[in-house]
Each structure stands twice: as C-alpha cells, then as structure tokens.
Motif scaffolding. Structure first.
Motif, short mmCIF file in Angstrom:
data_model
loop_
_atom_site.label_atom_id
_atom_site.label_comp_id
_atom_site.label_asym_id
_atom_site.label_seq_id
_atom_site.Cartn_x
_atom_site.Cartn_y
_atom_site.Cartn_z
N ASN A 304 -6.17 -7.05 -1.89
CA ASN A 304 -5.26 -7.39 -2.98
C ASN A 304 -4.23 -8.43 -2.54
O ASN A 304 -3.87 -9.33 -3.30
CB ASN A 304 -4.56 -6.13 -3.50
CG ASN A 304 -5.45 -5.27 -4.36
OD1 ASN A 304 -5.60 -5.49 -5.56
ND2 ASN A 304 -6.07 -4.28 -3.75
N LEU A 307 -5.41 -11.99 -2.72
CA LEU A 307 -5.33 -12.58 -4.06
C LEU A 307 -3.91 -13.04 -4.37
O LEU A 307 -3.68 -14.15 -4.87
CB LEU A 307 -5.78 -11.57 -5.12
CG LEU A 307 -7.26 -11.16 -5.10
CD1 LEU A 307 -7.50 -10.07 -6.13
CD2 LEU A 307 -8.15 -12.35 -5.36
N LEU A 559 -9.36 -16.61 -10.02
CA LEU A 559 -8.17 -16.06 -9.38
C LEU A 559 -7.21 -15.51 -10.42
O LEU A 559 -6.68 -14.39 -10.26
CB LEU A 559 -7.48 -17.14 -8.54
CG LEU A 559 -6.14 -16.73 -7.91
CD1 LEU A 559 -6.32 -15.56 -6.95
CD2 LEU A 559 -5.50 -17.91 -7.20
N ALA A 571 -10.64 -6.35 -7.64
CA ALA A 571 -9.82 -7.02 -6.64
C ALA A 571 -10.38 -6.83 -5.23
O ALA A 571 -10.10 -7.62 -4.34
CB ALA A 571 -8.39 -6.49 -6.70
N HIS A 574 -13.58 -9.09 -5.25
CA HIS A 574 -13.24 -10.47 -5.61
C HIS A 574 -14.27 -11.03 -6.59
O HIS A 574 -14.70 -12.18 -6.49
CB HIS A 574 -13.14 -11.35 -4.36
CG HIS A 574 -11.89 -11.09 -3.58
ND1 HIS A 574 -11.52 -11.86 -2.50
CD2 HIS A 574 -10.91 -10.16 -3.71
CE1 HIS A 574 -10.37 -11.39 -2.01
NE2 HIS A 574 -9.99 -10.37 -2.73
#
Length: 715
Positions: A304, A307, A559, A571, A574
């Motif tokens: 996470n 990101l 994203l 998350a 991905h």
C-alpha cells in the motif's frame, strides 16, 4: 469441560431416543448434550437430516443455547430439504416477537440465512419490524439481515422499502446500529447495478461522530463508507480529513489503512497546498508504525505504501531508513522494501541507499541479490550525480565473478550506456572478460547490444559476435534479434570486418527461423543494405531515445484507481479489481467544484489532454465555431453535429478538465463543464451505467429510469 467427547460418530436411533426421552431433564441438560452431539456429527460430515422432526420439536424450548443449535441444524439442511424449513415457520414467527431481544435477533438472523422462498416471504414483515425494534442489538442484526436478503432477492429488498429503512438507521442513536447499517448499504451498493451510495457532508459528520464508540470492525466500515462522500465546498475535505486523522493512531492495522485511504482520497478535493502538505506529514508516522507488525502485515503495508508514495512521494521522504532490510525479514518483505527504497531515493539520501544496496548484493538469496544489483543500475539512471559511484559499485560486483551477479550487472550497465552515452565506455573491456559466464538470454542480449553499439571501439568485435553466432539457431528470440541488429551495426561501422557475418545472419534470419518478428526484421535489413546503405545507416544507427526510470512508474490511470482501493486485495496485487473480481464496480473520482479547483499542474493528479484543445484544429470544431460557439445543450439534443457541442465552451469559460480515474468510466465524467452544474448532472446521469438519479450533489430526486434512487442523503 472439553467438547471433544461429542465428536464421535453417533447412531441416529440412539440420538432420537435421547431427544425424546421422558426422563426428568432439569434445565434441559440432556437435550443440550444430545444436540451438541448432533451438531458435532454435522461438523464431521455425517448426515443427521433424518432427525429433523425431533430437532424441530426442540424449538419450543425457551432456552437460548438450545435454540442456537436447532437453528444451526435448520440452516445446514433447509436448502436440501425445504419442507424442514416450512415446519419451523410458525416457531420463527413466535420467536421474532419473544420478549428476549437475543432470541428475536437469533430468529431474524436464522431466517436470513435460510434461502427458501416461503421463509423469505415470511421474513419481510418481521424484518421490517425488527429494524425499528427498541433494542439496538436486534436493530443491528436486522440491518445485516437486509444485506443477506439482498444477495438472495435483490428486487424484493428494493421494492419492500428496506433501503429507505437502512437510510434512516444511519442516524440511529446507537453507534453499532449505525456501523451495521453502513456495512449493509456499502455491500448493497457494491453489488447492485443501479444503486450507488453517496453521502452528503451532514451524514458524513454524523458517521465520524459515531466512530469513537464503534468496534474496530464498525470503524472500518464507517471509514469505508466515507469514500462515498463527494466534498462540494472548499474546506469540506479538510474538515473531514482532520476529524478522521485520530484513527491513524489506532492499534488495528485495518483501521489505520482504511483511514489512510480516506485521507488520500480527500486530498484530491483539497485546494490549498499547505493543507495537503499537513496531511502528508500526518500520514507518515502511521505508515511507518505498520512495519513494526508481523511480516504478513508488513507486506500488506509495504504494498500500500508503494502506491501512496507514487502519488505523494513527500510522505515518507525522510523515513527511508525504516525500509532498510533486516537479516530476518522474509524474502517477500525484502523485495517490497527494495522497491520502496528505490522510489524514495534522492540526491540527499542516495549515499545511504547505495551503501545498503551494495551490502544486499552480497547476500545469499539469489532473487534478492538480483533485485539489489538491478536497483543499483536503476539508481544510476534515476540520479545522474550518483551514476559514477553506481558504475564503480557494479564493477566491484563483477569482480566477484559470481555468475548471476555478473549477468545482472551487465544488463543494467547496458541501460547506463543508453542513459549516458560516451561516458563509461572505458569499462567495456572488463565486461568482455566475462563473456564465458553469460548463459541467460537477457544478459546475452545486453552484452551483444553493447558489442554492436560500440563495434567501432572494440577491436575484436567481429570475433566476439562470431562466437555468439555459433549457437544462433539455438538461442532465444531475444538473443537472435540482438545478434541480427548487432551484426548489421558492425557491418555499417566496419564493413570489412562484418562482410562475412552479415550474409550468414541474414540467411538464417530469413530462411531458417519461424519467428515472424525475426524474419521480418531480417528482410528489412537485407533490403536496406542491398538498396541504400546510407538509408540503412540512418535507420540502424539513429539516435536512441533517452531512457529514464519514469518507465517503471505505474500507469497513472491505474494508480489513481488503486489509490481508491487501498487496504484491499487490489492494492496488494496492484491490479484493478475489475480484472479479477467478476461484475465488480469500478471506482473513480466524482467531479465536484472542490475537485475542479484543484491545481492539476502541481503534479498531484492526472493531466489528460483537454477535450477542448484536442478538437481545436478539427474540421468539426471549425464548423461549430462558425455556429457562434453554441453552449452545451441540456435537453440531450446534439444539434446534428454528433454531440460536438458538449465539448464547446465560450471563450470566457474555463476549459474542461479530464477528471476520471478509470478507463471504462473516463468519458462518463470527464466532460463535466466547470461552473455548469446542471450540465454535469445530466451528463453523468445519461452516461454512467451505475447512476439512475439526478440528485448526486443537490439532494435526492426520483429516478427517471424507474429504478431505485441513489442514496444521496440530505438530512
């Protein structure tokens, strides 16, 4: 006393006799023991359904423990034998009116689990009554029961008015009831094709107030529901984020990550830079604290974090030491930390990062060492001032003569040569000393590229390529393509040295291989060389585009969507949830005045090409200009120009912003006209398949399509 003794295969006849025994049974102790044996046998997979008349007879016993086991028996067998549930309907009706709230809640919960039509039909009225029960435990159980009923019969829930009852429960005086109502509404919204949860600031404020008294599970659901709040005024997002910020200090990692997700979402609606910077500072400590948990939680947190820092790198820019690998970290944690270290590396901390990476490159885990070596090369490409030190570090690693280290080093040195041409060619001699160690296709292709690119500087480049050509037909396509191009480069730069190799390679590429890419490239080179050598030189030796680490960045649209799914499987993978969850609704930022005021040039959001600009030079645009710059029509008529008027604004109006964060929903929301709320509403309602109301911002209004209204609450 241990319950292990109950997990023994029992005979049906003996269990029936025990249930129907006439002996005095004070406090129903014998029946409890027998029912426990039956439940244990069910757990072990033994068929106990033949006991259903005797078990159902126990439903009249006014003991909660007995009722729990009887209800469990019914849930287990009712689907296969619906007649069993029919016999229990009258008892259910009595139990939902029992003075004991625990029995009322148990009855309504059990009826929600039994997917039998007659039971479902009998559930409607009791469920509606329980949703207004005086006891909060019954109300919160009924709220969850609505969500279960929705999975069984969506139309029934929509037509029976349960959605409105859940909406009323959002302002319940009991926080647990509020949390369950939010959980039910969120679940229904995610599963429904035409119900979309949207909360206004008034409801959001009440939900945040209930956070302090909720359980961890309830807090997570309430925070998740705040993702459906669309701030409309400046300051709304800031106020809501400030009130959520205390959740970042919670001991439960799920609550922390969900709070991070909501705050990152709200930052899209903040207009002042100082507010965004303040929120970034508040997000750093909780994200760092996640790394003090077990390795599994660490990995979830790291995925996470990866990101978040791609959108807001300033959040953890001063905490890079936290991501240095420990000797006892699992490999998956080490790999995730390596990627974050590279992302956070800058000119201020690159010395520390490079020193760590050099240490990691001497570890025993092959995959970890490979990634560390590759990170050193990526670091050289990313930060020019440290390129020299990175190259020196790679040369030191090559001197170790460890096979996989040498090969990874050659792969990344190729990228360094491309990034910084004519700067580090002095190390080519060292690379050529290790040709015998190359056995991986990527490393071979990289070395062949280097030989071809610098064929005029390597005296024996023809001999080196000739050695590789011995196994041309057995090599992978990647290596074959590299050999073909390198040989042509050699011929162009040193015709005498390459004149014997080129015909041989071109013949192999065009006649003895099956790969179409290789064959087509061979034909192209052959025809270029046979017709115009100057043209071949211009094509083959053309200036290469500069490479950068930006190519490692995640696709901006993906994203932005993943940031709306922090603390979920999406998350961690991905990947967008629509790629691995069937019928999953996509999420995207809903345009609002607060979002449109955001400074997109600051690099904190997507910058899509403006529709107005993209049409400016088109013939249709010129035609629309000649029609006095007609403004967007609100009646759905496109004026005969294919809907072009939607993109046209008068010279005094701001241009449209592309605001969608999901590819499938981009066009539904991107054409919202700044300052034209009516047009925005009609455009979204017309094109977004998940919306049916016209009151997403201004309040609830009836759906024109005859479906269920969106839950856009203005209380």
């Amino acid at each position: 006393m241990s319950d292990a003794k109950f997990f023994q295969r029992g005979k049906i006849q003996e269990l029936r006799l025990e249930l129907n025994s006439d002996k005095k049974d004070r406090n129903y102790t014998r029946k409890k023991q027998t029912l426990k044996k039956i439940v244990a046998n069910m757990t072990m997979g033994n068929d106990m359904s033949s006991l259903h008349p005797d078990v159902i007879a126990c439903m009249s016993i006014p003991v909660l423990e007995v009722k729990k086991m009887v209800y469990l028996f019914l849930i287990n067998y009712a689907k296969a034998k619906p007649e069993m549930a029919y016999e229990a309907i009258q008892t259910f009706r009595r139990d939902v009116e029992d003075p004991n709230p625990l029995i009322r809640a148990l009855a309504i919960r059990t009826m929600g689990y039994i997917h039998v039509d007659k039971v479902t039909a009998c559930l409607i009225q009791p469920l509606r009554h329980c949703m207004r029960d005086q006891d909060p435990y019954v109300r919160k159980t009924a709220a969850v029961c609505v969500a279960k009923l929705f999975m069984q019969d969506r139309h029934l829930v929509e037509n029976a008015g349960f959605i409105d009852l859940l909406r009323e429960m959002l302002v319940d005086s009991n926080p647990s009831v509020v949390a369950n109502a939010v959980a039910a509404l969120t679940e229904i919204s995610e599963r429904s094709d035409h119900i979309q949860l949207q909360l206004n600031m008034s409801i959001a404020s009440k939900l945040v107030t209930a956070l302090n008294e909720c359980s961890e599970w309830g807090q997570t659901y309430i925070l998740e529901s705040l993702m459906f709040v669309v701030p409309q005024e400046p300051g709304d997002a800031e106020m809501l984020a400030e009130r959520i910020a205390p959740r970042l200090q919670h001991a439960n990692s799920a609550v922390v990550l969900t709070a991070v997700k909501v705050i990152v979402y709200l930052m899209n609606y903040m207009s002042r830079e100082e507010d965004i910077h303040s929120m970034c500072k508040k997000l750093s400590p909780p994200l760092v604290t996640l790394l003090s948990n077990g390795p599994e939680v660490q990995y979830v947190g790291l995925r996470n974090i990866l990101l978040v820092i791609q959108k807001h790198p300033e959040i953890l820019k001063n905490d890079i030491k936290i991501f240095f690998c420990k000797y006892n970290d699992p490999i998956y944690v080490k790999m995730a930390k390596l990627e974050i270290m590279f992302r956070l590396a800058s000119e201020h901390n690159v010395e520390q990062v490079l020193s760590e990476l050099k240490e990691y490159a001497t570890e025993v885990d092959v995959d970890f060492v490979r990634k560390a070596v590759r990170s050193i090369g990526r670091l050289a490409v990313k930060i020019e001032s440290t390129a020299q030190r990175c190259v020196e570090a790679l040369l030191e690693l090559i001197q170790t003569k460890v096979n996989y280290v040498v090969q990874e080093s050659i792969v990344v040195i190729k990228d360094i040569f491309r990034k910084y041409p004519n700067q580090y060619e002095s190390i080519i001699g060292v690379l050529c000393e290790n040709l015998d160690n190359l056995d991986e296709p990527e490393a071979k292709a990289a070395m062949i590229w280097i030989i071809g690119q610098y064929a005029d500087r390597i005296e024996n480049s023809d001999e080196l390529l000739d050695d590789f050509l011995y196994t041309f037909l057995e090599e992978t396509v990647e290596v074959q393509l590299a050999l073909l191009t390198a040989t042509v480069k050699l011929f162009i730069k040193r015709p005498t040295a390459g004149q014997d190799l080129v015909p041989k390679v071109l013949k192999w590429a065009t006649e003895e291989v099956d790969n179409p890419d290789l064959r087509d490239r061979g034909y192209i080179y052959w025809r270029l060389l046979s017709t115009d050598v100057a043209a071949a030189k211009a094509v083959v030796l053309s200036e290469k585009p500069h490479i950068s680490t930006e190519t490692d960045n995640m696709d901006p649209v993906l994203l932005e969507e993943l940031l709306l799914h922090i603390s979920s499987l999406s998350a961690i993978y991905h990947k967008a949830p629509t790629t691995f969850i069937p019928h999953c609704k996509p999420r995207f930022l809903i345009p609002s005045p607060a979002l449109r005021r955001q400074n997109y040039n600051a690099g904190r959001s997507l910058q899509h090409q403006d529709s107005y600009s993209s049409l400016q030079n088109s013939a249709q645009f010129q035609q629309s200009q000649s029609n006095n710059m007609r403004s967007p029509r609100s009646d759905g008529d496109d004026g005969g120009n294919g809907g072009l008027d939607e993109f046209v604004s008068s010279p005094k109006q701001p241009q449209h912003q592309r605001l969608s964060y999901h590819e499938q929903s981009f066009e539904q929301v991107a054409e919202a006209s700044i300052g034209n709320q009516e047009y925005y509403e009609q455009k979204i309602n017309a094109e977004n398949p998940y919306r049916t109301d016209t009151g997403a911002v201004g309040g609830s209004q009836p759906s024109k399509g005859g479906g269920v209204d969106l839950m856009s609450f203005d209380l």
